[in-house]
Design a protein around this motif. Structure first.
Motif, PDB file in Angstrom:
ATOM      1  N   ALA A 115     -22.929  -8.125  -4.999  1.00 11.60           N
ATOM      2  CA  ALA A 115     -23.687  -9.047  -3.833  1.00 11.60           C
ATOM      3  C   ALA A 115     -24.770  -9.629  -4.405  1.00 11.60           C
ATOM      4  O   ALA A 115     -25.232 -11.027  -3.822  1.00 11.60           O
ATOM      5  CB  ALA A 115     -24.445  -7.799  -2.700  1.00 11.60           C
ATOM      6  N   PHE A 170     -25.549 -17.019  -6.691  1.00 14.62           N
ATOM      7  CA  PHE A 170     -24.850 -18.213  -6.763  1.00 14.62           C
ATOM      8  C   PHE A 170     -25.126 -19.075  -5.522  1.00 14.62           C
ATOM      9  O   PHE A 170     -25.284 -20.307  -5.537  1.00 14.62           O
ATOM     10  CB  PHE A 170     -23.270 -17.663  -6.623  1.00 14.62           C
ATOM     11  CG  PHE A 170     -22.359 -18.621  -6.737  1.00 14.62           C
ATOM     12  CD1 PHE A 170     -21.879 -19.315  -7.799  1.00 14.62           C
ATOM     13  CD2 PHE A 170     -21.979 -19.201  -5.538  1.00 14.62           C
ATOM     14  CE1 PHE A 170     -20.985 -20.440  -7.537  1.00 14.62           C
ATOM     15  CE2 PHE A 170     -21.023 -20.248  -5.280  1.00 14.62           C
ATOM     16  CZ  PHE A 170     -20.214 -20.859  -6.627  1.00 14.62           C
ATOM     17  N   SER A 171     -25.174 -18.430  -4.338  1.00  9.36           N
ATOM     18  CA  SER A 171     -25.334 -19.069  -3.099  1.00  9.36           C
ATOM     19  C   SER A 171     -26.567 -19.519  -2.902  1.00  9.36           C
ATOM     20  O   SER A 171     -26.718 -20.583  -2.207  1.00  9.36           O
ATOM     21  CB  SER A 171     -25.012 -18.091  -2.052  1.00  9.36           C
ATOM     22  OG  SER A 171     -26.071 -17.136  -1.811  1.00  9.36           O
ATOM     23  N   ARG A 186     -23.305 -12.855  -5.914  1.00  5.56           N
ATOM     24  CA  ARG A 186     -23.130 -13.762  -4.801  1.00  5.56           C
ATOM     25  C   ARG A 186     -24.444 -14.525  -4.320  1.00  5.56           C
ATOM     26  O   ARG A 186     -24.511 -15.594  -4.083  1.00  5.56           O
ATOM     27  CB  ARG A 186     -22.491 -13.021  -3.757  1.00  5.56           C
ATOM     28  CG  ARG A 186     -20.936 -12.525  -4.156  1.00  5.56           C
ATOM     29  CD  ARG A 186     -20.202 -11.984  -2.819  1.00  5.56           C
ATOM     30  NE  ARG A 186     -18.886 -11.350  -3.142  1.00  5.56           N
ATOM     31  CZ  ARG A 186     -18.665 -10.347  -3.167  1.00  5.56           C
ATOM     32  NH1 ARG A 186     -19.756  -9.256  -2.837  1.00  5.56           N
ATOM     33  NH2 ARG A 186     -17.476  -9.844  -3.403  1.00  5.56           N
ATOM     34  N   LYS A 187     -25.528 -13.598  -4.236  1.00  2.80           N
ATOM     35  CA  LYS A 187     -26.768 -14.107  -3.947  1.00  2.80           C
ATOM     36  C   LYS A 187     -27.156 -15.215  -4.570  1.00  2.80           C
ATOM     37  O   LYS A 187     -27.679 -16.093  -4.361  1.00  2.80           O
ATOM     38  CB  LYS A 187     -27.873 -12.862  -3.742  1.00  2.80           C
ATOM     39  CG  LYS A 187     -29.166 -13.335  -3.184  1.00  2.80           C
ATOM     40  CD  LYS A 187     -29.911 -12.011  -3.214  1.00  2.80           C
ATOM     41  CE  LYS A 187     -31.383 -12.338  -2.549  1.00  2.80           C
ATOM     42  NZ  LYS A 187     -32.170 -12.866  -3.506  1.00  2.80           N
ATOM     43  N   THR A 204     -13.596 -18.655  -5.362  1.00  2.00           N
ATOM     44  CA  THR A 204     -14.577 -19.797  -4.940  1.00  2.00           C
ATOM     45  C   THR A 204     -13.970 -21.057  -5.566  1.00  2.00           C
ATOM     46  O   THR A 204     -14.115 -21.827  -4.817  1.00  2.00           O
ATOM     47  CB  THR A 204     -15.793 -19.132  -5.659  1.00  2.00           C
ATOM     48  OG1 THR A 204     -16.249 -17.887  -5.049  1.00  2.00           O
ATOM     49  CG2 THR A 204     -17.021 -20.328  -5.303  1.00  2.00           C
ATOM     50  N   TRP A 263     -13.805 -12.807  -7.141  1.00  2.00           N
ATOM     51  CA  TRP A 263     -14.513 -13.714  -6.092  1.00  2.00           C
ATOM     52  C   TRP A 263     -14.725 -15.150  -6.840  1.00  2.00           C
ATOM     53  O   TRP A 263     -14.763 -15.988  -6.172  1.00  2.00           O
ATOM     54  CB  TRP A 263     -15.768 -13.030  -6.326  1.00  2.00           C
ATOM     55  CG  TRP A 263     -17.029 -13.889  -5.713  1.00  2.00           C
ATOM     56  CD1 TRP A 263     -17.098 -14.467  -4.547  1.00  2.00           C
ATOM     57  CD2 TRP A 263     -18.086 -14.089  -6.327  1.00  2.00           C
ATOM     58  NE1 TRP A 263     -18.245 -15.192  -4.323  1.00  2.00           N
ATOM     59  CE2 TRP A 263     -18.805 -15.224  -5.577  1.00  2.00           C
ATOM     60  CE3 TRP A 263     -18.498 -13.911  -7.557  1.00  2.00           C
ATOM     61  CZ2 TRP A 263     -19.969 -16.017  -6.034  1.00  2.00           C
ATOM     62  CZ3 TRP A 263     -19.759 -14.819  -8.169  1.00  2.00           C
ATOM     63  CH2 TRP A 263     -20.420 -15.345  -7.543  1.00  2.00           C
TER      64      TRP A 263
END
Length: 206
Positions: free
Chosen positions: A68, A74-75, A71-72, A139, A135
């Motif tokens: 998580a 990255f986003s 992903r955080k 993506t 992931w």
């Protein structure tokens, strides 16, 4: 089976997480975990059949939070795909500058259990790395990048390589350099994607 869902179990895992990550699984006894968790050794064994079970629970507890966090980073990063991928490495470098940083718990545990490839904790570590790879692959595929699996694996190799080198030299700039390499790989993939799309448009115009 270990019994689950109790505050005591969570307290034991929390204590194991702190001790195993800081000192390694070989360097920490069950007695030390029980003492830090504020329970008796008998209580610990009520929730975990063995130290191996406890080590496995320790890594399982790190799996989703770590994914998580990637992903955080990255986003929340600004810019295109190369910038977003590089942001993962930059944030890791920032974490590595913390005095309590000890590298990747999954890789360190796997190294300590290198002679036990079938150990449940090793399997959890391998699954964690595969989840990260998948992931990235998904993506990249969603963005139309060519050969997304190969690219995802290249990024993973840079990431895990930087974990090892930074832990060895205690110099997080290696992680930043790995991030620059990852960004370059992504930029090249983006160029190939644009070229492929241009060829398709030209072919459609004929």
């Amino acid at each position: 089976m270990a019994r689950t869902g109790t505050p005591t179990r969570e307290r034991i895992i929390s204590a194991a997480n702190a001790l195993f990550y800081n000192d390694g699984i070989r360097g920490v006894s069950v007695d030390a975990v029980a003492e830090k968790a504020g329970v008796t050794k008998r209580t610990l064994y009520y929730h975990f059949r063995s130290k191996d079970d406890l080590v496995t629970a320790y890594l399982a507890g790190r799996d989703q939070p770590n994914l998580a966090l990637f992903r955080k980073w990255f986003s929340e990063a600004e810019g295109d795909l190369p910038a977003k991928v590089e942001a993962i490495f930059r944030n890791l470098a920032r974490s590595a500058r913390h005095p309590k940083w000890k590298g990747c718990g999954f890789l360190r545990t796997s190294a300590e259990l290198a002679n036990m490839p079938g150990h449940p904790a090793v399997k959890i570590g391998a699954a964690h790395k595969k989840k990260f790879e998948e992931w990235l692959r998904a993506t990249f595929a969603a963005e139309g990048v060519a050969e997304p699996l190969q690219l995802a694996r290249q990024i993973l190799l840079l990431l895990d390589g930087s974990f090892a080198v930074v832990l060895l030299h205690r110099d997080p700039s290696y992680m930043e350099t790995a991030g620059e390499a990852a960004s370059s790989l992504m930029a090249a993939a983006m160029v190939r994607r644009r070229s492929r799309r241009q060829r398709r448009r030209l072919a459609g115009a004929d």
